[in-house]
Design a protein around this motif. Structure first.
Motif, PDB file in Angstrom:
ATOM      1  N   LEU A 105     -48.838 132.716 -57.742  1.00  0.00           N
ATOM      2  CA  LEU A 105     -48.303 134.030 -58.109  1.00  0.00           C
ATOM      3  C   LEU A 105     -49.319 135.130 -57.824  1.00  0.00           C
ATOM      4  N   TYR A 106     -50.569 134.872 -58.138  1.00  0.00           N
ATOM      5  CA  TYR A 106     -51.641 135.816 -57.849  1.00  0.00           C
ATOM      6  C   TYR A 106     -51.725 136.089 -56.352  1.00  0.00           C
ATOM      7  N   ALA A 107     -51.650 135.036 -55.546  1.00  0.00           N
ATOM      8  CA  ALA A 107     -51.721 135.189 -54.096  1.00  0.00           C
ATOM      9  C   ALA A 107     -50.520 135.965 -53.561  1.00  0.00           C
ATOM     10  N   LEU A 108     -49.347 135.738 -54.136  1.00  0.00           N
ATOM     11  CA  LEU A 108     -48.160 136.490 -53.733  1.00  0.00           C
ATOM     12  C   LEU A 108     -48.346 137.990 -53.961  1.00  0.00           C
ATOM     13  N   LEU A 109     -48.862 138.333 -55.125  1.00  0.00           N
ATOM     14  CA  LEU A 109     -49.095 139.752 -55.419  1.00  0.00           C
ATOM     15  C   LEU A 109     -50.121 140.346 -54.465  1.00  0.00           C
ATOM     16  N   ASP A 110     -51.135 139.568 -54.125  1.00  0.00           N
ATOM     17  CA  ASP A 110     -52.116 140.025 -53.141  1.00  0.00           C
ATOM     18  C   ASP A 110     -51.452 140.270 -51.790  1.00  0.00           C
ATOM     19  N   ALA A 111     -50.564 139.371 -51.397  1.00  0.00           N
ATOM     20  CA  ALA A 111     -49.890 139.520 -50.108  1.00  0.00           C
ATOM     21  C   ALA A 111     -49.089 140.819 -50.059  1.00  0.00           C
ATOM     22  N   VAL A 112     -48.360 141.111 -51.133  1.00  0.00           N
ATOM     23  CA  VAL A 112     -47.589 142.358 -51.190  1.00  0.00           C
ATOM     24  C   VAL A 112     -48.527 143.558 -51.141  1.00  0.00           C
ATOM     25  N   SER A 113     -49.621 143.479 -51.869  1.00  0.00           N
ATOM     26  CA  SER A 113     -50.585 144.578 -51.881  1.00  0.00           C
ATOM     27  C   SER A 113     -51.120 144.865 -50.479  1.00  0.00           C
ATOM     28  N   TYR A 114     -51.506 143.814 -49.760  1.00  0.00           N
ATOM     29  CA  TYR A 114     -52.025 144.003 -48.402  1.00  0.00           C
ATOM     30  C   TYR A 114     -50.955 144.555 -47.470  1.00  0.00           C
ATOM     31  N   ALA A 115     -49.720 144.090 -47.630  1.00  0.00           N
ATOM     32  CA  ALA A 115     -48.631 144.597 -46.791  1.00  0.00           C
ATOM     33  C   ALA A 115     -48.408 146.080 -47.042  1.00  0.00           C
ATOM     34  N   LYS A 116     -48.431 146.484 -48.315  1.00  0.00           N
ATOM     35  CA  LYS A 116     -48.233 147.895 -48.661  1.00  0.00           C
ATOM     36  C   LYS A 116     -49.352 148.769 -48.115  1.00  0.00           C
ATOM     37  N   GLN A 117     -50.550 148.206 -48.041  1.00  0.00           N
ATOM     38  CA  GLN A 117     -51.702 148.954 -47.542  1.00  0.00           C
ATOM     39  C   GLN A 117     -51.806 148.925 -46.017  1.00  0.00           C
ATOM     40  N   GLY A 118     -50.935 148.168 -45.376  1.00  0.00           N
ATOM     41  CA  GLY A 118     -50.999 148.039 -43.938  1.00  0.00           C
ATOM     42  C   GLY A 118     -52.098 147.114 -43.447  1.00  0.00           C
ATOM     43  N   LYS A 119     -52.670 146.303 -44.350  1.00  0.00           N
ATOM     44  CA  LYS A 119     -53.716 145.346 -43.974  1.00  0.00           C
ATOM     45  C   LYS A 119     -53.050 144.022 -43.598  1.00  0.00           C
ATOM     46  N   LEU A 120     -52.368 144.032 -42.464  1.00  0.00           N
ATOM     47  CA  LEU A 120     -51.531 142.896 -42.101  1.00  0.00           C
ATOM     48  C   LEU A 120     -52.341 141.639 -41.838  1.00  0.00           C
ATOM     49  N   HIS A 121     -53.602 141.793 -41.421  1.00  0.00           N
ATOM     50  CA  HIS A 121     -54.454 140.625 -41.178  1.00  0.00           C
ATOM     51  C   HIS A 121     -54.773 139.872 -42.460  1.00  0.00           C
ATOM     52  N   ARG A 122     -54.613 140.542 -43.621  1.00  0.00           N
ATOM     53  CA  ARG A 122     -54.888 139.868 -44.893  1.00  0.00           C
ATOM     54  C   ARG A 122     -53.625 139.250 -45.498  1.00  0.00           C
ATOM     55  N   VAL A 123     -52.464 139.589 -44.947  1.00  0.00           N
ATOM     56  CA  VAL A 123     -51.216 139.052 -45.491  1.00  0.00           C
ATOM     57  C   VAL A 123     -51.131 137.540 -45.259  1.00  0.00           C
ATOM     58  N   THR A 124     -51.491 137.100 -44.058  1.00  0.00           N
ATOM     59  CA  THR A 124     -51.364 135.671 -43.743  1.00  0.00           C
ATOM     60  C   THR A 124     -52.252 134.794 -44.625  1.00  0.00           C
ATOM     61  N   PRO A 125     -53.552 135.110 -44.815  1.00  0.00           N
ATOM     62  CA  PRO A 125     -54.339 134.292 -45.735  1.00  0.00           C
ATOM     63  C   PRO A 125     -53.721 134.227 -47.136  1.00  0.00           C
ATOM     64  N   ALA A 126     -53.217 135.365 -47.619  1.00  0.00           N
ATOM     65  CA  ALA A 126     -52.636 135.386 -48.962  1.00  0.00           C
ATOM     66  C   ALA A 126     -51.373 134.529 -49.025  1.00  0.00           C
ATOM     67  N   CYS A 127     -50.512 134.629 -48.016  1.00  0.00           N
ATOM     68  CA  CYS A 127     -49.270 133.850 -48.025  1.00  0.00           C
ATOM     69  C   CYS A 127     -49.548 132.358 -47.865  1.00  0.00           C
ATOM     70  N   CYS A 128     -50.484 132.008 -46.987  1.00  0.00           N
ATOM     71  CA  CYS A 128     -50.811 130.585 -46.822  1.00  0.00           C
ATOM     72  C   CYS A 128     -51.409 130.018 -48.107  1.00  0.00           C
TER      73      CYS A 128
END
Length: 218
Positions: A105-128
């Motif tokens: 759940l923590y990682a999911l929230l991080d993924a959304v946060s990175y997506a909202k910030q446009g840090k797309l390179h950080r979305v994949t580590p968070a989702c994986c």
């Protein structure tokens, strides 16, 4: 001719079939990197949601922790817009898989946060990471139910009684883990993720190395 991403989707399934988890994790990362953030998040969200009925069953008193998990998984975007990456306290009574589920759940929230910030390179580590821990929650829950004596030995710090009886050696756990990862493979194929164009290889490999150096954590 199949694209490289499609070949990786096929390789991911093949790795799961033979139990090659380490290569499967890096293959999954390469599959997801560079596709739209929302699709990555949808996959991680769907797999994490699969543990919610188990979590409810483990905590029939419907604690504040259950209500919090339901609010995150019920509408991840709305939760983030209202509360950001705020994480609730876990249940007071620990049941099998709770800690792994909480980290997913923590990682999911991080993924959304990175997506909202446009840090797309950080979305994949968070989702994986969310995917690994969500699947791990299912495995841990089975281990707690299937071999409570081994779990107790582990919790008490007694390694000797665990020989051949650890979570990653338990046949029921291995079967559930394989099932959950094959569901991920099915999802990738159904969403035709292999049809997306290739990402920049140098950037992808740099962020894969970054994630691996952190032992697939955030």
């Amino acid at each position: 001719m199949a694209t490289q991403r499609k070949q990786r989707v096929d390789a991911f399934r093949a790795g799961i079939q033979v139990g090659d988890r380490e290569d499967a994790d890096s293959t999954l990362f390469r599959v997801l990197f560079g596709i739209p953030a929302q699709i990555q998040i949808e996959l991680a969200l769907e797999i994490t949601r699969r543990f919610l009925p188990v979590f409810r069953k483990n905590h029939p008193e419907h604690t504040a922790a259950v209500a919090w998990a339901e609010s995150v998984l019920g509408d991840l975007g709305a939760y983030y817009d209202a509360r950001g990456v705020e994480v609730s306290d876990p249940p007071e009574k620990d049941a099998g898989g709770d800690a792994s589920f909480w980290y997913a759940l923590y990682a999911l929230l991080d993924a959304v946060s990175y997506a909202k910030q446009g840090k797309l390179h950080r979305v994949t580590p968070a989702c994986c990471t969310a995917l690994i821990w969500a699947v791990g929650a299912r495995s841990a829950n089975i281990w707690y139910a299937d071999d409570p004596d081994a779990v107790q030995a582990w919790n008490d710090g007694h390694g000797e009684p665990l020989l051949g009886r650890g979570e990653h050696e338990n046949l029921a756990c291995l079967a559930v883990t394989k099932r959950e990862w094959l569901i991920v493979a099915d999802w990738l194929e159904q969403r035709q993720v292999g049809d997306y164009p290739e990402a920049d290889e140098d950037e992808r490999e740099r962020w894969l190395a970054w994630w691996q150096e952190r032992e697939c954590l955030l």
